[in-house]
Design a protein around this motif. Structure first.
Motif, PDB file in Angstrom:
ATOM      1  N   TYR A   1     -27.612   6.728  33.040  1.00 16.23           N
ATOM      2  CA  TYR A   1     -27.258   5.462  33.679  1.00 16.23           C
ATOM      3  C   TYR A   1     -25.863   5.080  33.213  1.00 16.23           C
ATOM      4  CZ  TYR A   1     -27.117   0.409  34.363  1.00 16.23           C
ATOM      5  OH  TYR A   1     -26.747  -0.866  34.717  1.00 16.23           O
ATOM      6  N   ASP A   2     -24.954   4.772  34.145  1.00 12.55           N
ATOM      7  CA  ASP A   2     -23.604   4.408  33.706  1.00 12.55           C
ATOM      8  C   ASP A   2     -23.132   3.087  34.308  1.00 12.55           C
ATOM      9  OD1 ASP A   2     -23.239   5.249  36.251  1.00 12.55           O
ATOM     10  OD2 ASP A   2     -21.696   6.727  35.830  1.00 12.55           O
ATOM     11  N   GLY A   3     -24.071   2.238  34.654  1.00 16.06           N
ATOM     12  CA  GLY A   3     -23.699   0.921  35.190  1.00 16.06           C
ATOM     13  C   GLY A   3     -23.438  -0.081  34.080  1.00 16.06           C
ATOM     14  N   ILE A   4     -23.442  -1.365  34.427  1.00 15.67           N
ATOM     15  CA  ILE A   4     -23.155  -2.387  33.424  1.00 15.67           C
ATOM     16  C   ILE A   4     -24.313  -2.514  32.431  1.00 15.67           C
ATOM     17  CG2 ILE A   4     -21.542  -3.773  34.776  1.00 15.67           C
ATOM     18  CD1 ILE A   4     -23.867  -5.634  35.465  1.00 15.67           C
TER      19      ILE A   4
ATOM     20  N   SER B   1     -26.763  -4.252  31.358  1.00 18.76           N
ATOM     21  CA  SER B   1     -27.648  -5.365  31.660  1.00 18.76           C
ATOM     22  C   SER B   1     -28.982  -4.806  32.125  1.00 18.76           C
ATOM     23  CB  SER B   1     -27.019  -6.237  32.755  1.00 18.76           C
ATOM     24  OG  SER B   1     -28.012  -6.850  33.531  1.00 18.76           O
TER      25      SER B   1
ATOM     26  N   ALA C   1     -31.402  -6.405  33.454  1.00 18.09           N
ATOM     27  CA  ALA C   1     -31.798  -6.977  34.739  1.00 18.09           C
ATOM     28  C   ALA C   1     -31.224  -6.142  35.876  1.00 18.09           C
ATOM     29  CB  ALA C   1     -31.324  -8.413  34.845  1.00 18.09           C
ATOM     30  N   PHE C   2     -29.966  -5.717  35.740  1.00 16.82           N
ATOM     31  CA  PHE C   2     -29.332  -4.921  36.792  1.00 16.82           C
ATOM     32  C   PHE C   2     -29.931  -3.519  36.849  1.00 16.82           C
ATOM     33  CE2 PHE C   2     -25.972  -1.939  38.109  1.00 16.82           C
ATOM     34  CZ  PHE C   2     -25.938  -2.306  39.436  1.00 16.82           C
ATOM     35  N   ALA C   3     -30.042  -2.889  35.676  1.00 15.94           N
ATOM     36  CA  ALA C   3     -30.570  -1.524  35.643  1.00 15.94           C
ATOM     37  C   ALA C   3     -31.979  -1.486  36.213  1.00 15.94           C
ATOM     38  CB  ALA C   3     -30.560  -0.998  34.217  1.00 15.94           C
ATOM     39  N   ASN C   4     -32.758  -2.535  35.935  1.00 20.59           N
ATOM     40  CA  ASN C   4     -34.133  -2.591  36.422  1.00 20.59           C
ATOM     41  C   ASN C   4     -34.183  -2.689  37.936  1.00 20.59           C
ATOM     42  OD1 ASN C   4     -36.995  -2.894  36.147  1.00 20.59           O
ATOM     43  ND2 ASN C   4     -36.706  -5.051  36.608  1.00 20.59           N
ATOM     44  N   SER C   5     -33.209  -3.442  38.498  1.00 26.38           N
ATOM     45  CA  SER C   5     -33.206  -3.578  39.950  1.00 26.38           C
ATOM     46  C   SER C   5     -32.696  -2.314  40.620  1.00 26.38           C
ATOM     47  CB  SER C   5     -32.353  -4.779  40.364  1.00 26.38           C
ATOM     48  OG  SER C   5     -31.001  -4.505  40.128  1.00 26.38           O
ATOM     49  N   LEU C   6     -31.954  -1.509  39.885  1.00 27.66           N
ATOM     50  CA  LEU C   6     -31.325  -0.324  40.476  1.00 27.66           C
ATOM     51  C   LEU C   6     -32.255   0.882  40.471  1.00 27.66           C
ATOM     52  CD1 LEU C   6     -28.435   0.227  41.525  1.00 27.66           C
ATOM     53  CD2 LEU C   6     -28.009   1.333  39.347  1.00 27.66           C
ATOM     54  N   SER C   7     -32.885   1.144  39.336  1.00 24.76           N
ATOM     55  CA  SER C   7     -33.708   2.348  39.259  1.00 24.76           C
ATOM     56  C   SER C   7     -34.759   2.210  38.186  1.00 24.76           C
ATOM     57  CB  SER C   7     -32.840   3.564  38.956  1.00 24.76           C
ATOM     58  OG  SER C   7     -32.530   3.609  37.595  1.00 24.76           O
ATOM     59  N   SER C   8     -35.619   3.222  38.128  1.00 25.64           N
ATOM     60  CA  SER C   8     -36.730   3.167  37.184  1.00 25.64           C
ATOM     61  C   SER C   8     -36.269   3.412  35.753  1.00 25.64           C
ATOM     62  CB  SER C   8     -37.763   4.210  37.576  1.00 25.64           C
ATOM     63  OG  SER C   8     -37.157   5.473  37.660  1.00 25.64           O
TER      64      SER C   8
ATOM     65  N   ARG D   1     -41.247   3.753  34.552  1.00 25.10           N
ATOM     66  CA  ARG D   1     -40.779   2.551  35.230  1.00 25.10           C
ATOM     67  C   ARG D   1     -41.298   1.277  34.580  1.00 25.10           C
ATOM     68  NH1 ARG D   1     -44.673   2.159  40.288  1.00 25.10           N
ATOM     69  NH2 ARG D   1     -46.254   3.610  39.615  1.00 25.10           N
TER      70      ARG D   1
ATOM     71  N   SER E   1     -35.036   4.940  44.167  1.00 24.46           N
ATOM     72  CA  SER E   1     -34.722   4.306  42.891  1.00 24.46           C
ATOM     73  C   SER E   1     -35.656   4.759  41.771  1.00 24.46           C
ATOM     74  CB  SER E   1     -34.786   2.793  43.037  1.00 24.46           C
ATOM     75  OG  SER E   1     -36.049   2.420  43.524  1.00 24.46           O
TER      76      SER E   1
ATOM     77  N   TYR F   1     -38.860   4.097  41.646  1.00 21.57           N
ATOM     78  CA  TYR F   1     -40.089   3.307  41.643  1.00 21.57           C
ATOM     79  C   TYR F   1     -41.038   3.906  42.668  1.00 21.57           C
ATOM     80  CZ  TYR F   1     -37.738  -0.153  38.814  1.00 21.57           C
ATOM     81  OH  TYR F   1     -37.091  -0.781  37.798  1.00 21.57           O
TER      82      TYR F   1
ATOM     83  N   ARG G   1     -17.784   7.639  35.665  1.00 23.96           N
ATOM     84  CA  ARG G   1     -17.080   6.366  35.821  1.00 23.96           C
ATOM     85  C   ARG G   1     -15.979   6.272  34.780  1.00 23.96           C
ATOM     86  NH1 ARG G   1     -20.578   1.003  36.963  1.00 23.96           N
ATOM     87  NH2 ARG G   1     -21.570   1.684  38.853  1.00 23.96           N
TER      88      ARG G   1
ATOM     89  N   ASP H   1     -21.725  -3.951  40.476  1.00 26.53           N
ATOM     90  CA  ASP H   1     -22.902  -4.100  39.616  1.00 26.53           C
ATOM     91  C   ASP H   1     -23.165  -5.569  39.342  1.00 26.53           C
ATOM     92  OD1 ASP H   1     -22.532  -1.422  39.599  1.00 26.53           O
ATOM     93  OD2 ASP H   1     -22.606  -1.158  37.433  1.00 26.53           O
TER      94      ASP H   1
ATOM     95  N   THR I   1     -26.296  -8.008  40.769  1.00 27.05           N
ATOM     96  CA  THR I   1     -27.136  -8.792  39.854  1.00 27.05           C
ATOM     97  C   THR I   1     -27.139 -10.245  40.294  1.00 27.05           C
ATOM     98  OG1 THR I   1     -26.259  -7.371  38.138  1.00 27.05           O
ATOM     99  CG2 THR I   1     -27.577  -9.219  37.410  1.00 27.05           C
TER     100      THR I   1
END
Lengths: 280, 445
Positions: free
Chosen positions: A120-123, A125, A127-134, A140, B88, B90, B363, B426, B430
């Motif tokens: 995972y290389d996003g921000i 957070s 909350a964000f990672a959870n919304s993006l993927s498992s 999950r 994703s 899930y 990135r 990102d 959010t």
């Protein structure tokens, strides 16, 4: 030259005097009578404004206590019984004891137990990672390790361990306000009773996946086998959504479940290490 | 040449699979048909374990207002009604079908002839047919098509716009459909025009597809006087609904409103082709064109794939250099979703599978915002991503909402143009999620 000096000094002084009079009058006219006991109570409270009491901040709780005149249902979890006793002393009312609580992290999917399958290389957070993927481990339900709970703690009691990638609670600092639990997007952190002698037994996993799938992602997952439910003499353990849950009000800390658990998902905290029998 | 005014960026279009003809992809051994492959409520299975199904049989019904029917893409036995992973990682409800042969439902017309005379003339019948055949938008969001054409009372449609822009770099699925099924697409457009009750339809195509523009203009001049081909100047994100409306009609969709509020209905070109097949050939939407491409792919291709085919089978077919692949994306490079697992099946909204080279996918390190304002300039919705991202980081949700976060398309222009490589999208995603939840909670009260 002298004249300019005199004029400016006189002018500024007179402005100051006029402003002071206005402020004095305004302060008298718009004065709000505040119970001085509120200030005293606020001083005794921890002052972190964590929100664990259910109020917006420490002052709101102080106002509520003073207004109610008793402590029924009003409790500062961060300050604990000690603080509440002091407040009761100041106000001359009876203190109410509440069971001390503490936050526990119900995931053991560390770097070793649940190796990452993707990156995972996003921000940073949860909350964000959870919304993006498992998540990186494929589980999950497990901890994402990006530290939203750390941001939610007003006391510096929780931190992400570099070794395991999981949050670690400093039980001395934690008051059980639940700031971290509210932040966790996966509901992994639970506020539980501290327990007698600060000892606790809990299932460190909340995954609702079938046993085989859970085990594939994480070596220490609860596989929902139900062995602990059978072995518990107090009926404290229930099995729901493929994982066990120990009711801390019923648990008598016999540790039978810990011995029975095939994956080591049940954790016992602060128990003395058993002495091994010496070979004679 | 027309285009939209505000913002936008010019990424290299990298259409590697531009000249690859659509190939019919092999039917998989096992099909994993997701019940939530469209926007809205998941469909409800109407088959049971052990049932025999033929290609085109309805296996799940979309009961809610925004939902869509799902038809079996293969023939065989229903193995399990269980859960399967989506892009994703899930799990979503899915019907897993073991494939046996390839037997089609008899009601589907499989002849190659093009039927020009439109079978249904009543708009209501057309919309009912589209609903029955489970047609959804094939651009990516997979919004059920029939819902778009049910105009709410008191509103009137003036324009039908067919979105053949395909502004996402790399993807060529729509481009190939324009070239190889041009006439069918125009018939589909006419069907939708009748369904909507307007006199004229517009097809917007970006000028990086000159062959498609020439081909369709020629066809339209011959038999389809009611359809106008509008060449558009290449700019990303022209394929976004609001931007396309602005480019073609000059009308602007106000914040928080829908295209129909300015009298426009936009439909994707791929799904317009599906509308042709649904109405003229009685064929439900169970297969679609998917572009499989990327710098590590030796043979970039366009496949006609059955829904439910695992993406790993597509990757295996294009001779990819997996050792140097850094990231596999479902969709285009700007708005696509990185896959967590290649067991994920193709769904109705899968427009492409993109394999990034490991050098492309990493990135670069993010630095502090230097307030250069490039993101503001690039934002096609006129937002201030630099401000929003900072406010989201500080969790000032009221201010985030006041600065119109809900208008954000998540198109990625801001992040594409940021010289400090800040992960702006990102943050914005959010923020959108939190503010969206706030708005829903308020509505409940």
């Amino acid at each position: 030259m002298n004249q300019i000096l005199i004029i400016s000094v006189v002018a500024l002084t007179s402005i100051g005097v006029v402003a002071a009079i206005i402020l004095y009058v305004a302060a008298k006219k718009f004065h709000v009578e505040e119970d001085e006991r509120i200030g005293k109570v606020v001083e005794l409270l921890p002052g972190a404004n964590c929100g664990g009491c259910g109020f917006a901040g420490c002052k709101s709780l102080a106002e509520a206590i003073v207004k109610a005149g008793n402590m029924e249902g009003l409790h500062c979890p961060a300050g604990g019984n000690e603080t509440m006793a002091k407040i009761a002393d100041v106000l001359g009312i009876a203190a109410e004891e509440a069971t001390p609580q503490v936050a526990v992290v119900r995931c053991s999917g560390s770097i070793k137990n649940a190796p990452a399958k993707i990156e995972y290389d996003g921000i940073t957070s949860c909350a964000f990672a959870n919304s993006l993927s498992s998540g990186e481990t494929g589980c999950r339900y497990g901890c994402l390790g990006l530290g939203d709970c750390v941001k939610g703690c007003s006391f510096g009691a929780i931190s992400i361990s570099e070794e395991t990638g999981l949050p670690v609670v400093d039980y001395d600092k934690c008051g059980g306000c639940g700031g971290c639990a509210r932040r966790c997007p996966r509901g992994i952190i639970e506020v539980r009773n501290r327990g007698p002698k600060d000892r606790r037994v809990f299932v460190s996993c909340i995954n609702a996946e079938k046993g085989a799938v859970a085990k594939k992602n994480c070596a220490v997952a609860c596989i929902g086998c139900g062995k602990c439910v059978k072995v518990c003499p107090f009926g404290a353990i229930t099995l729901d959504k493929n994982h066990a849950y120990i009711d801390f009000t019923k648990c008598k800390m016999c540790l039978k479940c810990v011995a029975e658990c095939p994956t080591g998902a049940i954790h016992a905290v602060n128990f003395p290490v058993k002495k091994t029998e010496e070979i004679s | 040449m027309k285009t939209f005014k505000l913002g936008g960026v010019h990424p290299n279009d990298n259409k590697l699979s531009r000249d690859a003809k659509i190939e019919v992809f092999a039917v998989p051994q096992v099909a994993y048909v997701s019940m939530a492959q469209h926007l809205g409520a998941p469909a409800k299975p109407v088959v049971a374990q052990g049932d025999k199904v033929k290609v085109g049989d309805m296996i799940a019904v979309g009961e809610a207002f925004i939902s869509a029917n799902i038809h079996s893409p293969v023939s065989g036995t229903v193995d399990k009604i269980d859960e399967w992973i989506d892009a994703s990682g899930y799990k979503t409800p899915a019907i897993i079908i073991k494939v046996e042969g390839d037997e089609w439902n008899e009601s589907i017309d499989r002849s190659p002839d093009i039927i020009k005379d439109i079978r249904l003339t009543d708009p209501k019948d057309i919309i009912a047919k589209i609903k029955e055949m489970g047609v959804v938008g094939l651009g990516g969001a997979a919004f059920p098509t029939h819902v778009k054409f049910m105009i709410p009372e008191g509103k009137k449609a003036d324009y039908l716009i067919i979105n053949a822009v395909e502004c996402e770099p790399y993807l060529t699925a729509d481009h190939r459909v324009l070239l190889e099924h041009g006439e069918k697409l125009l018939i589909g457009t006419r069907i939708l025009r009748i369904a909507l009750g307007v006199d004229k339809a517009y097809i917007g195509i970006e000028n990086n597809k000159p062959d498609a523009i020439a081909h369709l203009t020629e066809l339209a001049a011959k038999d389809f006087k009611d359809i106008e081909i509008v060449p558009l100047k290449m700019k990303y994100p022209q394929g976004a609904e609001k931007q396309l409306i602005k480019a073609i009609t000059g009308r602007e969709v106000p914040s928080g409103k829908l295209p129909i509020d300015v009298g426009c209905v936009v439909n994707n070109s791929g799904s317009t082709y599906s509308v042709y097949e649904a109405v003229q050939k009685n064929k439900p939407l169970f297969e679609r064109v998917v572009t499989v491409t990327g710098k590590t792919v030796k043979k970039p291709s366009n496949f006609l794939v059955r829904v439910g085919t695992p993406i790993k089978e597509l990757i295996a077919a294009v001779d990819a250099d997996l050792e140097h692949t850094g990231k596999i994306v479902s969709g285009g490079p700007m708005m696509g979703k990185a896959l967590v697992n290649t067991d994920v099946p193709v769904v109705k909204g899968t427009s492409g599978v993109l394999l990034f080279h490991e050098m492309e996918s990493c990135r670069p390190a993010s630095h502090n915002c230097i307030r250069c304002g490039k993101c503001v300039e690039a934002c096609p919705m006129g937002l201030e991503p630099f401000f929003l991202s900072a406010a989201i980081d500080k969790e000032l949700w009221d201010r985030v909402e006041a600065h119109h976060i809900m208008d954000c398309l998540e198109c990625g222009c801001c992040q594409f143009t940021c010289p400090s490589n800040r992960p702006l999208v990102d943050y914005l995603r959010t923020g959108k999620k939190v503010v969206g939840q706030m708005i829903r909670n308020r509505a409940k009260k």
